[in-house]
Design a protein around this motif. Structure first.
Motif, mmCIF file in Angstrom:
data_model
loop_
_atom_site.group_PDB
_atom_site.id
_atom_site.type_symbol
_atom_site.label_atom_id
_atom_site.label_comp_id
_atom_site.label_asym_id
_atom_site.label_seq_id
_atom_site.Cartn_x
_atom_site.Cartn_y
_atom_site.Cartn_z
ATOM 1 N N PRO A 135 0.810 -1.228 0.000
ATOM 2 C CA PRO A 135 0.000 0.000 0.000
ATOM 3 C C PRO A 135 0.834 1.264 0.000
ATOM 4 O O PRO A 135 0.290 2.363 -0.074
ATOM 5 N N LYS A 186 2.222 7.666 4.447
ATOM 6 C CA LYS A 186 0.867 8.214 4.427
ATOM 7 C C LYS A 186 0.850 9.710 4.121
ATOM 8 O O LYS A 186 -0.181 10.258 3.735
ATOM 9 N N LEU A 195 -5.549 6.997 -4.104
ATOM 10 C CA LEU A 195 -6.794 6.562 -3.480
ATOM 11 C C LEU A 195 -7.988 7.380 -3.979
ATOM 12 O O LEU A 195 -9.090 6.848 -4.140
ATOM 13 N N VAL A 201 -10.796 -0.132 -4.293
ATOM 14 C CA VAL A 201 -9.545 -0.514 -3.644
ATOM 15 C C VAL A 201 -9.769 -1.842 -2.939
ATOM 16 O O VAL A 201 -10.552 -1.919 -1.985
ATOM 17 N N VAL A 203 -8.562 -4.553 -0.441
ATOM 18 C CA VAL A 203 -7.649 -4.599 0.704
ATOM 19 C C VAL A 203 -7.515 -6.043 1.158
ATOM 20 O O VAL A 203 -8.501 -6.751 1.373
ATOM 21 N N THR A 208 -4.672 -3.329 6.673
ATOM 22 C CA THR A 208 -4.577 -2.414 5.527
ATOM 23 C C THR A 208 -5.852 -1.617 5.370
ATOM 24 O O THR A 208 -5.821 -0.411 5.090
ATOM 25 N N GLU A 209 -6.984 -2.257 5.553
ATOM 26 C CA GLU A 209 -8.261 -1.545 5.484
ATOM 27 C C GLU A 209 -8.300 -0.420 6.504
ATOM 28 O O GLU A 209 -8.766 0.695 6.213
ATOM 29 N N ILE A 212 -6.627 2.892 5.431
ATOM 30 C CA ILE A 212 -7.235 3.702 4.374
ATOM 31 C C ILE A 212 -8.013 4.842 5.028
ATOM 32 O O ILE A 212 -8.822 4.612 5.930
ATOM 33 N N HIS A 216 -12.255 7.369 1.965
ATOM 34 C CA HIS A 216 -12.153 6.420 0.855
ATOM 35 C C HIS A 216 -12.688 5.033 1.211
ATOM 36 O O HIS A 216 -12.733 4.149 0.341
ATOM 37 N N ARG A 217 -13.116 4.839 2.434
ATOM 38 C CA ARG A 217 -13.546 3.510 2.865
ATOM 39 C C ARG A 217 -14.745 2.966 2.088
ATOM 40 O O ARG A 217 -14.852 1.751 1.900
ATOM 41 N N THR A 220 -13.619 0.632 -0.560
ATOM 42 C CA THR A 220 -12.703 -0.463 -0.235
ATOM 43 C C THR A 220 -13.483 -1.764 -0.113
ATOM 44 O O THR A 220 -14.616 -1.788 0.377
#
Length: 434
Positions: A135, A186, A195, A201, A203, A208-209, A212, A216-217, A220
């Motif tokens: 990532p 980041k 992103l 995305v 994950v 990793t999730e 984010i 942007h979730r 995902t």
């Protein structure tokens, strides 16, 4: 460039810089997923030139099925630099990823030069960057695709699992000096743009999730990156009755914890209630053999060294358990391999292995400090040595879980649901594919 098309199957340009059927780890994941997607979509794979010969040996046709991008002018010297800076084979993974983050943008620039006109012309329904998995590595293609109105899928992304407390010595042994600064990625502007422009995305882990940003979730989608090729892991474990048999499979390096396993298993090994098969090699091997001899357990432990794939599964299939106390495993592919064979995993409940082992399919011990892991894994082994009656049901459940969720064919179907969502109505909620 010829592309076989279908009126219903999505046309996918799959970017897999690391993809090789003859290697392991990330290149094998890249190859396996990209290849499996050819069953559900009209896929053209874009990879790095170092993988070209392996693609040809696998039966793919250059130009029709794949394109090899020659980025060696930048990639080769930077890779050589990374090998020098990592200070030992298999060490300094964060250093390697940092150097790769410097080299990779040149690869994507060459990809855009080659395929940009076709993307802008609508030749592809989806552009999917499968590898790198890290990532930390941004993508200029995400922005280009967004401007062209073509959905860009990123992932599965995975990596950067923090070192657990109490393992700084192992961290230093692995030459992971840069891991202390890893979160700096980041703040890099390329990450936010990647992103923002990505349509979806994938994950590969909950960790990793969680990294984010919240905005942007909604786009995902959780999808562990590892899978199983049933043609490669096609045995069913049949351990002989009697003494409990366990195996360890992996590089003999500090973070995988083979020394913790020997300590945990020592009481059982000494009295003949456990046999341990250690498959793999690495810088710790001589010390581990000496540790087993000092503990009086050498007769009950076999160090097999590196083995060919078919030999690995032959040895594993004679075991009841995969005993795997790794404390920093991103994906945990060996756990899936064991489950596919019906070998019950006993793992530390942290990162990849902890997510792969669902209730009833294996055993997990808490991730604490070294002494706690040794104590808890020893207790789990002792309980199974007294009463192994629950192992067959767990073995069957583990095999069923892999068949249901983790074959590459199943992975391709899960990704196809994402493609369908993007083609149908990406303004709606992202699908739950796992």
């Amino acid at each position: 460039m010829a592309v076989t098309t279908s009126p219903t199957r999505p046309r996918v340009l799959a970017i897999a810089e690391a993809a090789n059927p003859e290697w392991v780890s990330v290149p094998l994941v890249g190859w396996s997923l990209a290849s499996a997607l050819r069953e559900v979509a009209d896929v053209h794979i874009v990879t790095q030139v170092r993988n070209r010969d392996a693609f040809l040996r696998a039966g793919l046709t250059e130009g029709r099925d794949f394109t090899a991008i020659d980025s060696e002018a930048i990639a080769r010297p930077l890779w050589a630099l990374a090998e020098r800076l990592r200070m030992g084979e298999g060490k300094g993974w964060t250093m390697v990823q940092t150097i790769n983050a410097i080299a990779y943008p040149w690869f994507e620039r060459l990809v855009w030069q080659r395929f940009g006109p076709g993307i802008r012309a609508g030749k592809w329904d989806v552009v999917h960057r499968i590898t790198p998995l890290s990532p930390t590595i941004s993508s200029s293609l995400a922005g280009h695709c967004a401007k062209a109105g073509v959905p860009f899928v990123l992932g599965p992304l995975n990596g950067g699992v923090p070192w657990p407390q109490g393992f700084d010595a192992e961290r230093r042994q692995e030459k992971e000096w840069l891991s202390y600064l890893r979160s700096v990625y980041k703040l890099l502007p390329g990450r936010g743009a990647t992103l923002r422009h990505a349509a979806a995305v994938l994950v590969g882990s909950r960790h990793t999730e969680g990294e984010i940003p919240a905005r942007h979730r909604p786009k995902t989608i959780y999808l562990p990156e590892n899978g199983i090729d049933p043609s490669r892991f096609n045995r069913v474990a049949a351990p002989e009755p009697g003494v409990l048999r366990a195996c360890f499979v992996g590089r003999l390096v500090p973070y995988k914890g083979p020394d913790m396993l020997l300590d945990a298993a020592a009481p059982l090994l000494r009295v003949g209630r456990l046999r341990l098969e250690v498959i793999g090699d690495g810088p710790m091997r001589a010390d581990l053999e000496a540790q087993a001899a000092r503990a009086g357990t050498g007769a009950a432990v076999t160090f097999h060294g590196w083995k060919a794939h078919h030999e690995v599964q032959d040895i594993m299939a004679r075991c009841h358990l995969l005993s795997f106390p790794s404390i920093r495993e991103f994906g945990g592919g060996v756990v899936l391999e064991a489950m596919a064979l019906g070998v019950v995993p006993l793992v530390v409940d942290y990162a990849g292995p902890g997510e792969l082992v669902a209730p009833g399919t294996g055993l997990k011990v808490p991730c604490g400090r070294r002494e706690g892991i040794v104590r808890d894994m020893g207790a789990a082994l002792a309980a199974l040595a007294v009463d192994p009656s629950g192992l067959p049901a767990m073995a069957a459940a583990a095999r069923a879980r892999v068949q249901d969720k983790f074959t590459w064919q199943r992975k391709a179907a899960q990704v196809a649901e994402v493609y369908d969502w993007l083609r149908r109505d990406p303004s709606g909620p992202a699908p739950k594919v796992f």
